[in-house]
Scaffold this active site. Structure first.
Site, PDB file in Angstrom:
ATOM      1  N   SER A 122     145.712  19.725   9.990  1.00 55.99           N
ATOM      2  CA  SER A 122     146.738  20.502   9.119  1.00 55.99           C
ATOM      3  C   SER A 122     147.977  19.476   8.707  1.00 55.99           C
ATOM      4  CB  SER A 122     146.906  21.693   9.531  1.00 55.99           C
ATOM      5  OG  SER A 122     147.896  22.403   8.428  1.00 55.99           O
ATOM      6  N   TYR A 172     149.218  29.000  13.904  1.00 55.66           N
ATOM      7  CA  TYR A 172     148.250  28.116  13.132  1.00 55.66           C
ATOM      8  C   TYR A 172     148.779  26.725  13.434  1.00 55.66           C
ATOM      9  CZ  TYR A 172     146.259  25.628   9.248  1.00 55.66           C
ATOM     10  OH  TYR A 172     145.326  24.620   8.549  1.00 55.66           O
TER      11      TYR A 172
END
Length: 653
Positions: free
Chosen positions: A537, A550
């Protein structure tokens, strides 16, 4: 044999000869024990008016490569009968020249190449002709004295043709023997070690005679009385992967290896005479192109390859033209301990091998009930395997797809980036084990290269089962794409629920560590090298407020991938990471969420989607293409890399 003529209604509204031959062909094709994977052919004679207004006799004959069960009118080659009669009058012609002559005899330039047996169809006086490789007929003709057995059953009702390789020579022999044996009551023609021809004024009559003659054959063979066998124990997945690695190394390319352990296979491999019957050759010579002359009994792959090379050397001078050694690896592996492995360059090839093997088991069983199963000698089989027409096809065939024969497992494959990656890899030729917690993944594609498995990545037993199923279907694992993940609800650290934190780490990191441990032994046996791509990510390099769980879990995942790159390099396994950002065509981004985020930045949704340096909208396909690059030769000497796919993010840069 059951007559299916009335139960299979015409599939089209057309009338006439072409519609009639389509129906006859499809009816024959509905019987798997008559034709298999493109086997058999059919024809009908007709008269048409050409552009000059002249009446022209034509033969509509099945086109090469078409399947009898699904053939359409476009699958038939229309040939001028006057030219076919002229060709039958000459003494000798090579098959490659014959193919050209048949092409020149056509009345339609866009028609497929005609069956190499077109001349044989032309010489038969009947209007409608059907040809099959019926299991029952082959069981009777694969004998030490097959003609005697055929005469016992049919008397003079059939013409019996000794084995001759398909092509011009077979047509010439059939013309001679037909003139000697055929009479007004002739109902068919049996080609030893080959199959059955029947004919009539109509397709229905030709098919009816097929039913009659095969029924007599089935009655003579009798019913099987063998006791059912319990399925054999499947091989350990790592053992299958190791065997696939050996096979692929010998073949010089990645191969698909499919495992079968059911009761039918178990009964055959348990035969006390397995080594004997398995060493006698294929049921029909055309099978040799798919299955090789012999299966391998046991697992001595190197020994099989050595013997195949010796077989090639013994026979290579039978051809008038130089022939190149084909892939020397076995296509069928049999063993009482683990059943059968079917080997192919592609999933479809392996499936065809499996189907042929199962039919051969039945043919051998039937043959042994009435005599001794006896196939053609190796010279005749070599002639078919190295037939000039097959060699020409090999020379003309293009390069295989870049990932043909390779096997990928993709997590999170039901939607979003995971689905994009899985479909993109399949488009490059790979077989895909598609894993997702959603049941939708199972039936997402009907392509035989797609194996959808519903499993929770956090369940080690479920993931082990997914790997087992994939290895049994395809043979191993070459590529692992970790795309499954979760984005926890936005929350400041001070308010972050511990359960949310733990669940995020369990899915984004813990499950991957477990999968890595399970996948490593399989990746280590991958032909060439194993490859892993982790979907990271943008948040690893540029985290945002409210995304602690996250961002931290993706950072930990990236570190896990880096360590794997360090540890697995000695085994030749590459591990690389893709860092996407703002991929909006995924289930994560609902319309409400997009509107909320766009409003926060004071933008329209379209502008929000393109808020990167290149003003580009990033899609799942963009990510999938990068993943594809990482598992192909583009990244052949790269491991441990981290590549952004984000349109350019100033914070990352």
């Amino acid at each position: 044999m059951k007559n299916l003529w009335q139960s299979l209604a015409p599939t089209r509204s057309e009338t006439g000869a072409l519609a009639e031959v389509v129906r006859g062909s499809r009816t024959i094709g509905a019987h798997e024990d008559l034709v298999l994977h493109g086997g058999g052919n059919s024809s009908i004679k007709d008269t048409v008016t050409d552009v000059t207004g002249a009446e022209v006799e034509v033969l509509y004959v099945k086109g090469s490569g078409w399947n009898m069960a699904t053939i359409e009118p476009a699958g038939f080659a229309p040939l001028r009968m006057d030219r076919l009669r002229e060709l039958l009058s000459i003494e000798s012609i090579t098959d490659s020249v014959l193919v050209n002559e048949l092409r020149c005899a056509m009345i339609r330039s866009d028609a497929p190449d005609a069956s190499i047996e077109a001349l044989l169809h032309a010489l038969l006086p009947a209007r409608a002709v059907l040809h099959s490789h019926a299991d029952a007929i082959v069981s009777l003709t694969n004998q030490e004295n097959p003609e005697a057995l055929i005469r016992e059953i049919y008397g003079s009702d059939v013409v019996v043709i000794p084995y001759v390789m398909p092509g011009f020579d077979l047509a010439r022999v059939c013309a001679r023997v037909w003139a000697e044996q055929a009479g007004p009551d002739t109902r068919g023609m049996v080609l030893l070690n080959h199959g059955l021809f029947t004919f009539g004024d109509t397709m229905e009559e030709a098919y009816g005679r097929h039913v009659e003659l095969i029924t007599l054959a089935e009655e003579r063979l009798g019913a099987a009385e063998s006791a059912p066998a319990a399925p054999v124990k499947a091989l350990d997945p790592e053992r299958i992967a190791r065997l696939r690695g050996e096979l692929s190394a010998q073949a010089g390319r990645a191969l698909i290896v499919s495992s079968d352990t059911d009761s039918e296979v178990a009964a055959f491999v348990a035969r006390p005479d397995l080594a004997s019957v398995a060493s006698r050759g294929p049921a029909t010579p055309d099978h040799v192109i798919r299955t090789k002359r012999l299966p391998l009994v046991g697992t001595d792959i190197a020994g099989y390859v050595e013997e195949y090379r010796a077989y090639f050397e013994r026979n290579k001078n039978r051809s008038s033209e130089p022939v190149a050694l084909l892939d020397p690896t076995p296509r069928i592996i049999l063993d009482p301990g683990f059943g059968m492995l079917s080997v192919g360059n592609t999933v479809k090839d392996a499936q065809i091998v499996r189907d042929i093997a199962r039919h051969t088991f039945n043919i051998i069983d039937s043959s042994e009930r009435v005599g001794t199963y006896t196939a053609l000698g190796e010279g005749d089989l070599f002639d078919v395997e190295y037939w000039e027409l097959e060699q020409a096809k090999l020379r003309m065939s293009g390069a295989p797809a870049e990932l043909a024969g390779q096997i990928a497992l993709v997590t999170g494959a039901s939607s979003g980036i995971g689905r994009g990656c899985a479909e993109y890899l399949m488009g490059l030729g790979a077989a895909v084990i598609a894993v997702d917690i959603s049941a939708a993944v199972v039936d997402l594609h009907s392509d035989p290269r797609w194996l959808g498995v519903q499993a929770d990545v956090c369940d080690p037993a479920g993931m082990a089962e997914a790997l087992r199923l994939g290895v049994e279907r395809f043979g191993g694992l070459d590529i692992l794409v970790v795309a499954a993940g979760v984005f926890a609800q936005s929350s400041p650290i001070s308010e972050l629920d511990a359960a949310v934190w733990e669940r995020t780490f369990a899915i984004n990191v813990g499950s991957v560590q477990s999968l890595f441990a399970q996948a490593y032994p399989l990746l280590a046996h991958a032909p060439g090298c194993g490859r892993v791509v982790v979907i990271g990510s943008k948040n690893v390099a540029a985290p945002g407020p409210g995304a602690a769980a996250y961002s931290a879990s993706k950072a930990a995942l990236t570190q896990l991938a880096r360590v794997a790159a360090l540890e697995w390099a000695p085994a030749g396994i590459r591990v690389n990471t893709v860092h996407p950002d703002a991929v909006f065509d995924t289930g994560l981004w609902t319309e409400d969420l997009l509107n909320e985020r766009a409003a926060k930045y004071g933008m329209s949704v379209e502008d929000y989607k393109r808020r990167n340096l290149l003003s580009a909208e990033v899609t799942s396909k963009n990510v999938a293409r990068m993943v594809g690059s990482m598992v192909t030769e583009t990244f052949a000497v790269t491991t441990g890399a981290q590549v952004p796919v984000d349109g350019g993010n100033d914070r990352v840069i």
